[in-house]
Design an enzyme around this catalytic site. Structure first.
Site, PDB file in Angstrom:
ATOM      1  N   LYS A 129       6.790  -2.989  18.628  1.00  0.00           N
ATOM      2  CA  LYS A 129       8.020  -3.020  17.634  1.00  0.00           C
ATOM      3  C   LYS A 129       8.834  -3.272  18.771  1.00  0.00           C
ATOM      4  CE  LYS A 129      10.267   1.681  16.969  1.00  0.00           C
ATOM      5  NZ  LYS A 129       9.032   3.258  16.645  1.00  0.00           N
ATOM      6  N   SER A 157      10.306   5.116  12.284  1.00  0.00           N
ATOM      7  CA  SER A 157      10.673   4.486  12.363  1.00  0.00           C
ATOM      8  C   SER A 157       9.772   2.867  12.889  1.00  0.00           C
ATOM      9  CB  SER A 157      11.728   4.234  13.851  1.00  0.00           C
ATOM     10  OG  SER A 157      10.586   5.037  15.105  1.00  0.00           O
ATOM     11  N   SER A 168       7.526   9.014  14.402  1.00  0.00           N
ATOM     12  CA  SER A 168       7.641   7.114  14.515  1.00  0.00           C
ATOM     13  C   SER A 168       6.535   6.115  14.260  1.00  0.00           C
ATOM     14  CB  SER A 168       8.333   6.879  14.939  1.00  0.00           C
ATOM     15  OG  SER A 168       9.688   7.465  15.160  1.00  0.00           O
TER      16      SER A 168
END
Lengths: 478, 490, 89
Positions: B82, B157, B181
């Protein structure tokens, strides 16, 4: 300042701690290095980096807490103080808000011959900010992050100070304690000790006035000037029918004036909240006890003891107690022989201090054995040697390292107190100085000094001056 | 799928193949990179792909293996990271204009661990800007699509991470989870995602959103893969003061599938009106299946669940407003072009550098911390947090873990919720409590709805109970014969 | 609730156009209304957790700073320093 007014002063002293590394990262805590060479991603506030608290900072702050008679909170926390400024890379300063490490203390100071107790509100730990470099030849401002994360303690006093002299004594005492417990270098020129000042004034007998905060005070003498300036400024405003508003002003030491920085309406909203990157600081009682036990007798206590128990004048006591090494040396001299404290003080503050200044060496590097110095003082007190002979022995001792008693013999400095020998000298001097004798008898009493001097000269400095003076007087008055 | 491509396999399988020299890491990495090339125009999961570096790293690992060195199970496995996890020398953008060109001179602690293990980094995955969002639509760069239906969001997210893993663009990935997330996008994309116990994975190098809630976690196509990756990244880090001082087992090695005697709690507040019927049914079916395997089902109650979303948004935004203050155009990142003075530089930089959702959170955080409001919002939220923690502790006296839906519904369409913040925030309603309480939470696939979109079930345990979560998840996975990603991996 | 968008924006170092501000004000009002849903708890007492004490760091210098790397992301550098618009105090 006008006599009908009284001022109320509170001080916030920021002292940089002399730890090896910074408060929240492993960077060197060093002054005067090339710009941006003593920083890392953590103290530069780079994304994703995290602080880790240096245990020495907590230890040092707790030490100062004990030195200032505070309660040390066994459980405390750190908080974020949020504001934007280019020298603050994270845009928040990690500090302590509602639970400081130390609180509810006091400090006894000496001002004008009396002891005065000043309340200590709190002591907390926090990080220093970086430095902004302004250069008129350049349109921007340069930022150096070396100082970011240098550990600080902030010592906040109660508004118990009533004059700039109080403030000066308070600051001097704080500085000397920091040096005594060796947690700060206290180098004013390096900015390692700075203060913010709160000042208000009121007519005697009336309630306290509104306080004004002054920032950017970097020297103690500056603090005295700043306080006096601000008190007078406030009195002038009041006398002209104005009112004082709660504001922050910036002291400009060069101009000797302060300037409005922020009015109350523009007061910063720091949005303090608990620092989520750090956990609770928990200190065990054993650990706190060991810190407490490590605190030596502090200069303000020493000073009081010197005055009260040793009967020394305040000025002597201050000067002796100021530095730990000096005080320790003085006490060693004092305890090495049965001598008067004032004699020991005269020597330590006189010849020994002079030598320190001349050689620019600390007291323990001068090569003076306190026992031998005590021996010299003792011989002088017992009239075995004269004061000039004592100085001579002292100098020789430094040069040769020989024992004072040995030197006295070697140099033939033993004081002559034999009345027969001395009477002969006095008689000779009287016979050869008729004019001075007449002068004396005609009221010029300082002729006596000259005659004593002549006797000393004739005795090659070894005659006991007090005895010879007595004998001279007998002749002159007789 | 007749002949399996390397990119389609699990880390577990690939690790064995690499160990047996049935394939090389370079071949594997090439296979995944080729898949990325094929799928990216459609999925847009990556912000940055490091093809050359990945192949180089893979070759180096192959050489080490050939030389007979002992290898970590993840050695040579290509992973996606990420884009809020700092990677030395590789730009780390947080999907924000603010950090478009930011290249960290340091690695996150998890990257140090993965590099030491010999894992191969494929690139940096898209996300909601600064991890604020539930659809990956707030990314400054691109909108990532759900591999099950490209009209729909992958969740957020960590949407890039979930989409990449589901689409075969990474064998597994790291995400981060502040309020759901990792779990919500895992649920939306039909994969397994773990939000570990707070303090078990170092946050050093994770660009902070909400420090007291953020946690990096693994996302993969099987329970074992997630356990492998979790074992590789957890552990004490002296650079993170909140990192727990404890030892961890090898979760993958000790993984069993026996649920006999385990008490599984079903908190009634998590099966309420707001949860889609199909989702409720799927999770209930899973519960019954686990009961058949010997687990005991217990009804429990977490009465303060209703307050969790408020507490979460207050605490998270408060911390975010402070954490994101450092993006001021001074030291790194975006700096506005024209400004008359320092204040203008700050304001223009931040107004141009941050997107709308980030600004909303900063403003909310500033508000709840500001003078006069701190007690009413922030402090109250922190006390609510304590109460929620106590209620979980109470529930865990009656059961060993909890089973709930991960999200009230399956993936929504792109653009569907962008103008309705409240509706968007409701996505987090079943996941935020886990962050608020610092617990481990895991999302596992538990079927599909009538739109053929994946449904996720959430397992929640006491602190450091990851082994139990893996155990139950693995039992379920075994009973359904593995999670079905045939559509997205094809 | 008293939402002063201008004041909050100033504190946050953000600026909004009048249209943006109007939109934000509406959105923020909704969000604040949502987060106001909190139980009536006694919010006195300190936010502190002595049961989870912090392990502190030894006072050791471990960093070897590399200025070039540290400044590589800076928008403007001169003489080894980061440059900002003139700061007047």
């Amino acid at each position: 300042m006008r006599q009908d007014y009284e001022m109320v002063v509170g001080l916030e002293v920021h002292a940089e701690l002399n730890t090896a590394s910074k408060i929240y990262c492993g960077c060197r805590n060093a002054f005067g290095k090339e710009v941006n060479t003593q920083c890392c991603p953590v103290c530069m506030g780079m994304p994703g980096t995290l602080p880790t608290l240096n245990e020495k900072v907590v230890e040092y702050a707790a030490k100062m807490g004990y030195a200032l008679n505070c309660t040390i909170n066994p459980v405390s926390k750190q908080d974020r103080k949020n504001y934007f400024y280019p020298d603050l890379p994270k845009a928040y300063q990690i500090s302590q808000f509602d639970i400081p490490l130390c609180e509810h203390g006091y400090l006894d100071i000496w001002v004008d011959g009396a002891e005065k107790r000043i309340g200590i509100t709190r002591i907390h730990i926090e990080e220093d900010a970086g430095k902004l470099i302004h250069d008129d030849s350049f349109t921007g401002t340069l930022v150096d992050f070396n100082r970011c994360g240098v550990p600080l303690i902030e010592i906040v006093s109660e508004p118990d100070l009533r004059s700039s002299a109080d403030a000066k004594a308070y600051l001097d005492t704080i500085k000397s304690i920091l040096e005594y417990i060796n947690i700060s270098d206290c180098k004013m020129q390096e900015g390692s000790i700075r203060c913010d000042i709160n000042v208000s004034v009121h007519k005697k007998g009336e309630p306290f006035g509104t306080r004004v905060e002054m920032k950017n005070v970097n020297t103690f003498s500056g603090a005295v000037r700043a306080i006096e300036y601000e008190a007078n400024r406030q009195i002038e405003v009041l006398e002209n029918g104005g009112t004082i508003s709660q504001e922050t002003r910036r002291w400009d030491d060069l101009k000797g004036q302060n300037f409005l920085l922020r009015s109350k309406e523009d007061a910063q909203d720091y949005r303090y909240f608990p620092e989520p990157d750090l956990l609770t600081i928990v200190l065990e009682q054993d650990y706190l006890d060991s810190i407490k036990a490590s605190i030596p007798e502090l200069p303000n206590k020493k000073k009081a003891r010197y005055i009260k128990e040793l009967g020394l004048p305040e000025e002597d006591a201050s000067l002796l107690a100021e530095l730990k090494e000096k005080a320790d040396f003085f006490e060693e001299v004092l305890h090495a022989a049965n001598i008067k404290p004032k004699s020991a003080s005269n020597w330590v503050l006189g010849d020994v201090s002079r030598l320190m200044n001349e050689t620019n060496k600390p007291i323990n590097d001068l090569g003076i054995d306190p026992k031998q110095l005590a021996e010299i003082i003792s011989m002088q007190e017992q009239n075995k040697i004269s004061s000039s002979a004592a100085k001579q022995v002292f100098e020789e001792m430094l040069k040769t390292g020989k024992a004072p008693s040995e030197l006295v013999k070697e140099l033939g400095l033993e004081q002559v107190s034999d009345t027969g020998t001395l009477q002969e000298i006095v008689d000779t001097v009287v016979a050869n100085n008729q004019k001075s004798i007449d002068d004396y008898r005609n009221g010029k009493t300082n002729a006596l000094g000259f005659l004593v001097g002549q006797c000393m000269k004739a005795s090659k400095g070894k005659g006991n001056p007090a005895l010879m003076k007595e004998m001279l007087l007998k002749v002159l008055e007789g | 799928m007749s002949t399996m491509e390397l990119y389609q396999l699990t880390a577990e399988k690939l690790s064995a193949m690499l160990a047996n020299k049935e394939c090389s890491s370079e071949e594997l990495t090439r296979s995944v990179l080729k898949r990325i090339e094929q799928k990216e125009p459609e999925i847009a999961a990556y912000v940055t792909v490091c093809g050359e570096e990945a192949l180089k790293a893979a070759a180096a690992i192959d050489a080490k293996r050939a030389a007979g060195e002992s290898m970590h199970p993840l050695a040579g496995i290509p992973l996606g990271i990420k884009d809020n996890i700092c990677t030395r020398g590789v730009r780390t953008t947080c999907a924000s204009r603010m950090l478009e060109n930011f290249v960290p001179p340091y690695d996150a602690f998890v990257m140090e661990k993965l590099n030491a293990a010999g894992a191969v980094m494929l690139g940096k995955l898209n996300m909601d800007e600064f991890a604020m969002g539930s659809s990956t639509e707030t990314s400054y760069f691109q909108k990532t699509r759900n591999p099950f239906d490209t009209e729909r969001v992958p969740g957020g997210s960590s949407g890039g991470s979930a989409a990449a893993v589901a689409a075969g663009e990474a064998v597994a990935a790291l995400g981060s989870d502040t309020g759901g997330s990792i779990r919500q996008p895992s649920s939306y994309c039909g994969i397994v995602g773990l939000k570990p116990t707070y303090s078990s994975v170092s946050r050093y190098g994770l660009v902070a959103f909400a420090s007291s809630l953020d946690q990096i976690g693994p996302m993969g196509r099987s329970v074992k893969d997630v356990a492998m990756l979790y074992s590789a990244i957890c552990g004490r880090d002296n650079h993170d003061a909140t990192s727990a001082l404890r030892e961890y087992p090898d979760f993958a090695k000790e993984l069993t599938s026996d649920v006999k005697g385990l008490r599984i709690g079903l908190p009634k507040e998590y099966f309420g009106e707001g949860v889609a019927a199909e989702v409720r049914e799927a999770v209930s079916k899973m519960a019954k299946e686990l009961e058949k395997m010997g687990a005991e089902l217990v009804e429990v109650s977490l009465p303060s669940t209703d307050y969790a979303l408020s507490a979460y948004y207050i605490i998270a935004s408060a911390e975010a407003s402070s954490n994101l203050a450092r993006f001021d155009g001074v030291k790194y990142g975006y700096r506005a072009k024209d400004f008359a003075n320092l204040t203008e530089m700050y304001e223009k930089t931040r107004s141009e550098g941050f997107g709308a959702e980030v600004k909303r959170r900063i403003m909310l955080g500033t508000y709840v911390l500001s003078s006069g409001y701190y007690d009413a919002y922030y402090k109250k939220a922190k006390f609510t947090q304590l109460r929620i923690q106590q209620e979980f502790a109470e529930a865990f006296t009656k059961c060993d873990l909890l089973l709930t839906p991960t999200v009230p519904d399956t993936a929504f369409k792109l653009g569907e919720n962008v103008d309705d913040q409240i509706k968007m925030y409701m996505n987090d309603i079943l996941t935020v409590t886990v962050n608020i309480a610092g617990l481990p939470g895991m999302s596992v696939p538990c079927g599909f709805d009538s739109k053929k979109m994946p449904i996720g079930a959430q397992l929640i345990g006491p602190k450091f109970s990851e082994s139990t979560l893996f155990r139950v998840a693995s039992a379920w996975e075994t009973s359904v014969g593995g999670f079905d990603l045939s559509r997205t991996l094809a | 609730m008293n939402l002063d968008i201008k004041h909050l924006a100033k504190l946050s170092r953000l600026t909004f156009s009048p249209e943006e501000e109007a939109k934000f004000e509406k959105e923020m009002a909704n969000i604040v209304a949502m987060v106001e849903k909190l139980p009536d708890l006694d919010a006195s007492g300190a936010l502190i957790d002595p049961d989870n004490p912090m392990q502190m760091r030894k006072d050791e210098v471990v960093n070897q700073p590399n200025r070039t790397e540290l400044l590589q992301n800076a928008p403007e550098v001169q003489a080894g320093c980061i440059v900002v618009p003139k700061v007047v105090e």
